[in-house]
Motif scaffolding. Sequence first.
Motif, PDB file in Angstrom:
ATOM      1  N   GLY A 132       1.013  -1.153   0.029  1.00  0.00           N
ATOM      2  CA  GLY A 132       0.208   0.079   0.086  1.00  0.00           C
ATOM      3  C   GLY A 132       0.678   1.346   0.065  1.00  0.00           C
ATOM      4  N   GLY A 133       2.399   1.243   0.144  1.00  0.00           N
ATOM      5  CA  GLY A 133       2.914   2.332   0.272  1.00  0.00           C
ATOM      6  C   GLY A 133       4.390   1.704   0.684  1.00  0.00           C
ATOM      7  N   ASP A 192      13.556   7.747 -10.813  1.00  0.00           N
ATOM      8  CA  ASP A 192      13.979   7.124 -12.059  1.00  0.00           C
ATOM      9  C   ASP A 192      13.079   5.635 -12.125  1.00  0.00           C
ATOM     10  OD1 ASP A 192      15.741   7.206 -14.123  1.00  0.00           O
ATOM     11  OD2 ASP A 192      17.429   6.412 -13.035  1.00  0.00           O
ATOM     12  N   HIS A 193      12.831   5.342 -11.111  1.00  0.00           N
ATOM     13  CA  HIS A 193      12.176   3.792 -11.069  1.00  0.00           C
ATOM     14  C   HIS A 193      10.521   3.786 -10.835  1.00  0.00           C
ATOM     15  CE1 HIS A 193      15.966   1.597 -11.288  1.00  0.00           C
ATOM     16  NE2 HIS A 193      16.355   2.523 -10.607  1.00  0.00           N
ATOM     17  N   GLY A 194      10.042   5.116 -10.250  1.00  0.00           N
ATOM     18  CA  GLY A 194       8.693   5.166  -9.779  1.00  0.00           C
ATOM     19  C   GLY A 194       7.595   5.337 -10.591  1.00  0.00           C
ATOM     20  N   LEU A 242       4.370  10.398  -7.222  1.00  0.00           N
ATOM     21  CA  LEU A 242       4.716   9.090  -7.559  1.00  0.00           C
ATOM     22  C   LEU A 242       3.163   8.661  -7.704  1.00  0.00           C
ATOM     23  CD1 LEU A 242       7.300   8.195  -5.083  1.00  0.00           C
ATOM     24  CD2 LEU A 242       7.700   8.364  -7.355  1.00  0.00           C
ATOM     25  N   PRO A 243       2.927   7.564  -8.204  1.00  0.00           N
ATOM     26  CA  PRO A 243       1.633   6.827  -8.242  1.00  0.00           C
ATOM     27  C   PRO A 243       1.551   5.822  -6.982  1.00  0.00           C
ATOM     28  CG  PRO A 243       2.933   5.682  -9.715  1.00  0.00           C
ATOM     29  CD  PRO A 243       3.899   6.916  -9.330  1.00  0.00           C
ATOM     30  N   PHE A 244       2.366   6.154  -6.088  1.00  0.00           N
ATOM     31  CA  PHE A 244       2.039   5.333  -4.701  1.00  0.00           C
ATOM     32  C   PHE A 244       2.597   6.293  -3.662  1.00  0.00           C
ATOM     33  CE2 PHE A 244       5.866   3.921  -6.994  1.00  0.00           C
ATOM     34  CZ  PHE A 244       7.000   4.126  -5.930  1.00  0.00           C
ATOM     35  N   VAL A 245       2.352   5.795  -2.429  1.00  0.00           N
ATOM     36  CA  VAL A 245       2.832   6.550  -1.169  1.00  0.00           C
ATOM     37  C   VAL A 245       4.283   6.010  -0.842  1.00  0.00           C
ATOM     38  CG1 VAL A 245       2.473   6.943   1.106  1.00  0.00           C
ATOM     39  CG2 VAL A 245       0.400   6.824  -0.476  1.00  0.00           C
ATOM     40  N   ARG A 246       5.014   7.237  -0.622  1.00  0.00           N
ATOM     41  CA  ARG A 246       6.525   6.942  -0.052  1.00  0.00           C
ATOM     42  C   ARG A 246       6.823   8.172   0.786  1.00  0.00           C
ATOM     43  NH1 ARG A 246      11.694  10.008   0.009  1.00  0.00           N
ATOM     44  NH2 ARG A 246      12.906   8.665   1.030  1.00  0.00           N
TER      45      ARG A 246
END
Length: 464
Positions: free
Chosen positions: A116-117, A144-146, A289-293
């Motif tokens: 979920g993140g 670069d990778h996200g 980002l398309p997700f939580v960090r």
Amino acid sequence: MTAHDAPLAVTMGDPSGIGPEIIAKMYLRRPEKRHWIVVGDPLVMTHALGALNADVLVRPIASVNEAVFEDGTLNVLCSSQFSVLPPVSQVSAISGRAAFDAIALAIRLAREGRVGGIVTAPIHKEALAAAGLPYPGHTEILADHGGAAKVAMMLANEDIRTVLVTIHCSLAEAIQKGDFAAQMDAIRLAHAGAQALGIANPRVAVAGLNPHAGEGGLFGDEEIRIIRPAIEAARAEGIDVSGPWPGDTVFMQARKGRFDIVVAQYHDQGLIPVKYTGLDQGVNVTLGLPFVRTSPDHGTAFDIAGSGVADPSSLETAFDYALRLKAGIRHIGFKDIGLPFDALAGLGRQIREGGASTYLEVVSLDRDSEIRSVKAAIELGVDYLLGGSHAQDVLPLLEGTAIRYYPFPGRVVGHPSILEGSEAEIVQSAVALASHPGVAGLDLLAYRSIGNVPSLMEAVCGAV
């Protein structure tokens, strides 16, 4: 499994630093919050828990689906498998590579929706370089990778939130990189980041680059040529943004509540005030980002690694931020006027598809309009119906539906609405409405009343 249900992934960070220790301490200190996995090395985490004399089983897993969430078990998704522990408190190429591999795997899991993140423990830039990895920090790896076109770093604590125009580069390079496009990206991401934290209409302040924000061009003209035009363009997009403000006072104004978030021009301009006002509660959030960090706002602390004295507070705050952002906006409402029915239906469908609950507030004041709105709510299939003043006519229509009904107590008149009547009259109305089995609660417009708002709220809540 949806992102809302999936566990968070905590990357172990540089195994030569304090990352494994603070992860172990977070696990031990918060038994009520253990729906997460570590992405890292089982031997490293076993050693970290053993150093704390913790009776915890490290469970190596090859996929998120293998995780077992039970007391006394820490799930570690293997991104590396050391046979010998890496050196502690020093720069190491093998630690740099292991830290990177954990991040890369966590990013892939997040992009696939399997976690979920991500909450990342600290890494060491020199260790990455020693491993031949061309990244100065987490943000650049994530960029670069996200899977995002634009990312920005947001630093936050209880008092201040800031987004950086430029990140890990020299001051001379930061001045060159802070062009119009970079300013716009930072302003837009600051606006979106504050909204993600639950601020519906964030007030964004932009710091100037030069002393006194250039003092009208006396100390540099970047504010005139670049920053101010970007602010004006962002305003034209509907963003509540102001500036450029002098960098030596804008954070003080934000801390006093004048602004919700500050756009800083370069790394230290933004990070010094955040860290000074609360390093142990500082959080780094990657926007775009398309997700939580998220991550704690401190480094690997080689000077205390392995000593058992590292404080996990910032990691815990970062974890809580991730939970908050992961939850997203779960409750979205709209009024019964302003859009045609087809548009309302499409809006309601999009809200449900996003996993949120739908609310329709009836602000029509005459009976016939209210009944039409209630019928529309039934056809739309909303979860909650708020407002309205004709409960005796509405309740029969709602029988057999799953809609939760919260009518207005008291006499609501006009647009914008005003709640009329004495406190006693409003309480009497509230008690009568709450007695109906089809009424789930009340939509008390206390802030629109002409009397004592706190007293009215206390009286109604006490009566029903």
